[in-house]
Scaffold this motif. Structure first.
Motif, PDB file in Angstrom:
ATOM      1  N   TYR A 177       0.839  -1.213   0.000  1.00 54.20           N
ATOM      2  CA  TYR A 177       0.000   0.000   0.000  1.00 54.20           C
ATOM      3  C   TYR A 177       0.864   1.250   0.000  1.00 54.20           C
ATOM      4  CZ  TYR A 177      -2.554   3.826   2.182  1.00 54.20           C
ATOM      5  OH  TYR A 177      -3.059   5.057   2.486  1.00 54.20           O
ATOM      6  N   LYS A 178       1.921   1.256   0.805  1.00 55.16           N
ATOM      7  CA  LYS A 178       2.801   2.432   0.887  1.00 55.16           C
ATOM      8  C   LYS A 178       3.530   2.660  -0.430  1.00 55.16           C
ATOM      9  CE  LYS A 178       3.547   2.134   5.909  1.00 55.16           C
ATOM     10  NZ  LYS A 178       4.539   1.912   6.985  1.00 55.16           N
ATOM     11  N   ASP A 179       3.912   1.571  -1.124  1.00 56.06           N
ATOM     12  CA  ASP A 179       4.591   1.726  -2.420  1.00 56.06           C
ATOM     13  C   ASP A 179       3.648   2.391  -3.435  1.00 56.06           C
ATOM     14  OD1 ASP A 179       6.816   0.535  -1.343  1.00 56.06           O
ATOM     15  OD2 ASP A 179       6.349  -1.479  -2.122  1.00 56.06           O
ATOM     16  N   VAL A 180       2.397   1.884  -3.480  1.00 60.61           N
ATOM     17  CA  VAL A 180       1.432   2.474  -4.428  1.00 60.61           C
ATOM     18  C   VAL A 180       1.178   3.933  -4.078  1.00 60.61           C
ATOM     19  CG1 VAL A 180      -0.930   2.356  -5.327  1.00 60.61           C
ATOM     20  CG2 VAL A 180       0.318   0.249  -4.826  1.00 60.61           C
ATOM     21  N   LYS A 181       1.040   4.209  -2.788  1.00 59.66           N
ATOM     22  CA  LYS A 181       0.776   5.572  -2.334  1.00 59.66           C
ATOM     23  C   LYS A 181       1.919   6.502  -2.716  1.00 59.66           C
ATOM     24  CE  LYS A 181      -2.065   8.097   0.254  1.00 59.66           C
ATOM     25  NZ  LYS A 181      -3.500   8.223   0.007  1.00 59.66           N
ATOM     26  N   ARG A 182       3.167   5.972  -2.634  1.00 62.24           N
ATOM     27  CA  ARG A 182       4.337   6.794  -2.947  1.00 62.24           C
ATOM     28  C   ARG A 182       4.340   7.199  -4.422  1.00 62.24           C
ATOM     29  NH1 ARG A 182       7.626   3.515  -1.351  1.00 62.24           N
ATOM     30  NH2 ARG A 182       8.466   2.627  -3.282  1.00 62.24           N
ATOM     31  N   TYR A 183       3.977   6.250  -5.276  1.00 58.83           N
ATOM     32  CA  TYR A 183       3.962   6.577  -6.717  1.00 58.83           C
ATOM     33  C   TYR A 183       2.828   7.568  -7.052  1.00 58.83           C
ATOM     34  CZ  TYR A 183       7.343   2.823  -7.474  1.00 58.83           C
ATOM     35  OH  TYR A 183       8.452   2.043  -7.451  1.00 58.83           O
ATOM     36  N   VAL A 184       1.678   7.412  -6.363  1.00 59.84           N
ATOM     37  CA  VAL A 184       0.578   8.364  -6.584  1.00 59.84           C
ATOM     38  C   VAL A 184       1.009   9.773  -6.211  1.00 59.84           C
ATOM     39  CG1 VAL A 184      -1.718   9.065  -5.774  1.00 59.84           C
ATOM     40  CG2 VAL A 184      -1.275   6.673  -6.317  1.00 59.84           C
ATOM     41  N   GLU A 185       1.678   9.889  -5.050  1.00 62.53           N
ATOM     42  CA  GLU A 185       2.121  11.207  -4.611  1.00 62.53           C
ATOM     43  C   GLU A 185       3.202  11.757  -5.526  1.00 62.53           C
ATOM     44  OE1 GLU A 185       3.279  10.510  -0.611  1.00 62.53           O
ATOM     45  OE2 GLU A 185       1.213  10.510   0.181  1.00 62.53           O
TER      46      GLU A 185
ATOM     47  N   LEU B   4       4.794  15.806  -9.402  1.00 60.39           N
ATOM     48  CA  LEU B   4       5.344  16.157 -10.715  1.00 60.39           C
ATOM     49  C   LEU B   4       4.415  17.127 -11.453  1.00 60.39           C
ATOM     50  CD1 LEU B   4       7.526  15.667 -12.888  1.00 60.39           C
ATOM     51  CD2 LEU B   4       6.123  13.763 -13.729  1.00 60.39           C
ATOM     52  N   ASN B   5       3.107  16.874 -11.455  1.00 59.79           N
ATOM     53  CA  ASN B   5       2.154  17.746 -12.145  1.00 59.79           C
ATOM     54  C   ASN B   5       1.985  19.071 -11.427  1.00 59.79           C
ATOM     55  OD1 ASN B   5       0.581  16.379 -14.571  1.00 59.79           O
ATOM     56  ND2 ASN B   5       0.993  14.768 -13.061  1.00 59.79           N
ATOM     57  N   MET B   6       2.064  19.069 -10.076  1.00 62.08           N
ATOM     58  CA  MET B   6       1.956  20.324  -9.337  1.00 62.08           C
ATOM     59  C   MET B   6       3.134  21.232  -9.636  1.00 62.08           C
ATOM     60  SD  MET B   6       0.243  22.265  -7.447  1.00 62.08           S
ATOM     61  CE  MET B   6      -1.019  21.185  -6.806  1.00 62.08           C
ATOM     62  N   ALA B   7       4.347  20.626  -9.733  1.00 62.79           N
ATOM     63  CA  ALA B   7       5.532  21.417 -10.080  1.00 62.79           C
ATOM     64  C   ALA B   7       5.397  22.008 -11.477  1.00 62.79           C
ATOM     65  CB  ALA B   7       6.794  20.542  -9.978  1.00 62.79           C
ATOM     66  N   ALA B   8       4.794  21.216 -12.417  1.00 58.54           N
ATOM     67  CA  ALA B   8       4.595  21.718 -13.779  1.00 58.54           C
ATOM     68  C   ALA B   8       3.621  22.891 -13.784  1.00 58.54           C
ATOM     69  CB  ALA B   8       4.071  20.592 -14.675  1.00 58.54           C
ATOM     70  N   ILE B   9       2.572  22.792 -12.957  1.00 62.70           N
ATOM     71  CA  ILE B   9       1.594  23.892 -12.887  1.00 62.70           C
ATOM     72  C   ILE B   9       2.256  25.159 -12.370  1.00 62.70           C
ATOM     73  CG2 ILE B   9      -0.451  24.690 -11.629  1.00 62.70           C
ATOM     74  CD1 ILE B   9      -1.592  21.910 -11.867  1.00 62.70           C
ATOM     75  N   ILE B  10       3.098  25.014 -11.319  1.00 64.07           N
ATOM     76  CA  ILE B  10       3.786  26.189 -10.764  1.00 64.07           C
ATOM     77  C   ILE B  10       4.689  26.818 -11.811  1.00 64.07           C
ATOM     78  CG2 ILE B  10       5.451  26.917  -9.020  1.00 64.07           C
ATOM     79  CD1 ILE B  10       4.270  24.758  -7.192  1.00 64.07           C
ATOM     80  N   LYS B  11       5.392  25.949 -12.559  1.00 66.87           N
ATOM     81  CA  LYS B  11       6.308  26.456 -13.589  1.00 66.87           C
ATOM     82  C   LYS B  11       5.536  27.191 -14.690  1.00 66.87           C
ATOM     83  CE  LYS B  11       9.825  24.894 -16.871  1.00 66.87           C
ATOM     84  NZ  LYS B  11      10.550  23.711 -17.408  1.00 66.87           N
ATOM     85  N   LYS B  12       4.414  26.578 -15.144  1.00 72.24           N
ATOM     86  CA  LYS B  12       3.625  27.206 -16.222  1.00 72.24           C
ATOM     87  C   LYS B  12       2.945  28.480 -15.737  1.00 72.24           C
ATOM     88  CE  LYS B  12       2.750  22.897 -18.696  1.00 72.24           C
ATOM     89  NZ  LYS B  12       1.756  21.900 -19.109  1.00 72.24           N
ATOM     90  N   ASN B  13       2.560  28.511 -14.471  1.00 76.13           N
ATOM     91  CA  ASN B  13       1.957  29.728 -13.922  1.00 76.13           C
ATOM     92  C   ASN B  13       2.940  30.888 -13.953  1.00 76.13           C
ATOM     93  OD1 ASN B  13      -0.268  31.076 -12.474  1.00 76.13           O
ATOM     94  ND2 ASN B  13       1.242  31.189 -10.825  1.00 76.13           N
TER      95      ASN B  13
END
Length: 611
Positions: A145-153, A158-167
């Motif tokens: 469960y922790k492994d799956v959770k780690r990949y989800v996070e 990764l997408n949040m960092a892209a949003i900050i960069k594009k903003n």
């Protein structure tokens, strides 16, 4: 040669249009770029964040269900609910797989998928073990469960960092757009302000000069000249204006004598007319009155001209009576009411006509009121002839009534078998003769009634009357005639109908006459609707049949004496409606008819309510 006004306008507006187009293009480019970047950010990265959020929720719910399974199998755990969570996670995972937008995101998605299915398979394998050791949950399932959770996070980060960069990129683009548009806008503002301050002045000054010149012309100052030194249309207009002023000045000098001569001639014509004529302007002030009018009023022309009619009315009762219709606004009605005026100790009769004087406006091309013309025409001779005719008709009708009644009685005696029996042919001849005698008797009676109404010998006894009595009396009088024609009379009386001021005998006569006409012109097995209802301060009686109707062009004539609708198959004198009109008018009521061919006719009359 300088530029024309049209060319100046084209250049000025073309330059402003060019400035607007440049700003529009420049702004559109930046707006499109900002829109595209923000749209891409929302569609790409935000969609991945949402997918990972739902994945995380489904994963947490799966873990809770697994925990229930291991530690409290009979409580909340349900295999179908667990399978639904797996489907939710797979759906979110599928959406993420179709929305790979960032570098390294593909590898994380692959690892996430592998870790998830390892997590699911591991749990399924442990479930098959009959011993179901609880330790496996902590050391195996929870670790997966922790492994799956780690990949989800990781994917979410990764997408949040892209949003900050594009903003940040969007902010930089917007700052650049604001900077460049501000510079271009400032430059264009200065250019437009310069045009605004100078260009209208070049147009407005000649217009003001022309306006001043036209105002002077309106004051009949034909010495006015325009001094506009330009080669454009304003210069040409100034030259044309100066030429027009010169022509007007010459025309004024040459035609003034002719105008004065025409004015005097018109005044002479009006003064020598045998009819009394009074002229008013649009504000109802007297502008002229010929000698005949002054003699009738007993007022000198100098005391009338220039006075308002309300001021003269307070000093002269005859003038007030003549212009009463104009003062109350009812002068446009066409009712013929001769005016009786005592002239030189003798009663004289005049017809009064008040006509509007209209003139076409030079601006709107519409007719506008510029005054009124009051004409009084002496009809004393015609009135005397009419009275003589009325007296003659009354005398003849009276003299004929007795021998006709006697002839009618003799016809009845001839049919009496005590005198002698008649054969069938003799019976027919006697019956036809009686019908003709009755018709003559009816004609003489109506002529006598009409002459008595006109001479005022018939007295109208107005008193408070119940409208129901009038209607019931009239219906009872024609009931047998309606039964012979197989015509149904339907009554309708409004509740709480007020009493009226009326002569019940004369009003019932009118009602009977209308019902008789309706029965004659109705087909067999048809219906006549009789109604009585209140209409303001009046009570309205109506008689509606369903016959062939009356052509609308004859509706204004059917109340005239001796008039019969062309093509009518029923015999009549044409006096019944004329007498009905006289009876109703003398009771201060109104009578009229409405009809359409093929739809029947409706006759109305009203009488005032008892106050």
């Amino acid at each position: 040669m300088g530029l024309k006004i049209q060319s100046k306008l084209y250049l000025g507006f073309s330059f402003l249009f060019l400035l607007i187009v440049i700003i529009w293009i420049f702004s559109s480019i930046y707006i499109f770029k900002l829109s595209s970047d923000s749209d891409a950010m929302l569609k790409e990265n935000y969609k991945s964040l949402v997918a990972m959020k739902y994945s995380s929720v489904a994963l947490d719910q799966m873990k809770d269900l697994q925990s229930e399974y291991f530690f409290n199998q009979t409580s909340r755990y349900a295999d179908s609910s667990y399978q639904d969570r797996i489907l939710d996670f797979e759906k979110s995972l599928h959406e993420e797989e179709n929305n790979i937008t960032e570098a390294g995101e593909q590898e994380l998605v692959v690892k996430l998928s592998a870790a998830f299915y390892q997590y699911v398979n591991h749990f399924n394998a442990i479930r098959k073990d009959s011993l179901k050791p609880n330790q496996s949950f902590y050391f195996d399932i929870l670790q997966d469960y922790k492994d799956v959770k780690r990949y989800v996070e990781a994917i979410s980060d990764l997408n949040m960092a892209a949003i900050i960069k594009k903003n940040g990129k969007l902010k930089e683009t917007s700052n650049n757009a604001f900077f460049y548009i501000s510079i271009i806008g400032t430059i264009f503002f200065l250019l437009s302000f310069s045009i605004l301050m100078n260009f209208p002045r070049n147009i407005a000054e000649p217009v003001k000069e022309l306006t001043r010149g036209i105002q002077e012309i309106a004051r009949k100052n034909y010495n006015q000249q325009l001094y506009i030194k330009s080669t454009d249309e304003f210069g040409e207009l100034a030259q044309a204006f100066n030429k027009m002023v010169f022509e007007l000045n010459a025309f004024e000098k040459s035609n003034l004598a002719q105008i004065l001569y025409e004015k005097k001639r018109i005044e002479a014509i009006i003064s020598n007319m045998r009819d009394a004529i009074i002229g008013l302007d649009e504000s109802k002030r007297i502008i002229f009155a010929n000698p005949v009018a002054c003699e009738l009023l007993g007022i000198a022309s100098s005391a009338l001209v220039g006075q308002h009619i309300s001021d003269v009315s307070t000093r002269n009762d005859l003038f007030k009576n003549i212009l009463a219709d104009l003062l109350n606004g009812s002068y446009k009605t066409k009712d013929f009411n001769p005016l009786k005026i005592v002239v030189a100790g003798k009663e004289s009769y005049f017809t009064k006509e008040i006509a509007d004087v209209l003139s076409e406006s030079t601006e709107s091309r519409e007719q506008q009121l510029i005054g009124h013309l009051i004409t009084l025409k002496n009809i004393t001779k015609f009135q005397e002839l009419d009275e003589a005719k009325t007296n003659f008709i009354a005398t003849v009708s009276h003299e004929l009534k007795n021998p006709i009644s006697s002839a009618n009685l003799n016809m009845k005696l001839l049919e009496d078998e005590r005198i002698g029996k008649l054969n069938e042919e003799q019976h027919i001849l006697i019956r036809n003769a009686r019908e003709e005698v009755n018709r003559l008797l009816k004609i003489t009676s109506e002529l006598l009634d009409l002459s008595q109404v006109e001479t005022g010998n018939i007295k109208i006894r107005v008193q408070p009357t119940d409208p129901r009595l009038v209607m019931e009396f009239a219906i009872d009088a024609v009931k047998s005639q309606a039964m012979q024609r197989k015509v149904i009379i339907r009554e309708a009386v409004e509740d709480n109908i007020p009493w009226i001021n009326a002569d019940i005998e004369k009003t019932a006569w009118v009602m009977i006459n209308l019902l008789t006409n309706s029965i004659q012109y109705s087909d067999e097995n048809s219906r006549i609707d009789v109604s009585v209802n209140r209409a303001g301060e009046e009570v309205r009686f109506s008689v509606k049949d369903h016959g062939k109707g009356i052509d609308p062009k004859y509706l204004d004539k059917i109340f005239e004496r001796f008039f019969r609708v062309p093509g009518s198959i029923h015999a009549g004198t044409g006096l019944g409606l004329a007498i009905s009109k006289e009876f109703i008018i003398k009771q201060k009521g109104r009578i009229w008819a409405e009809s359409s061919p093929g739809e029947g006719s409706t006759f109305y009359f009203t009488l005032p309510v008892v106050s």
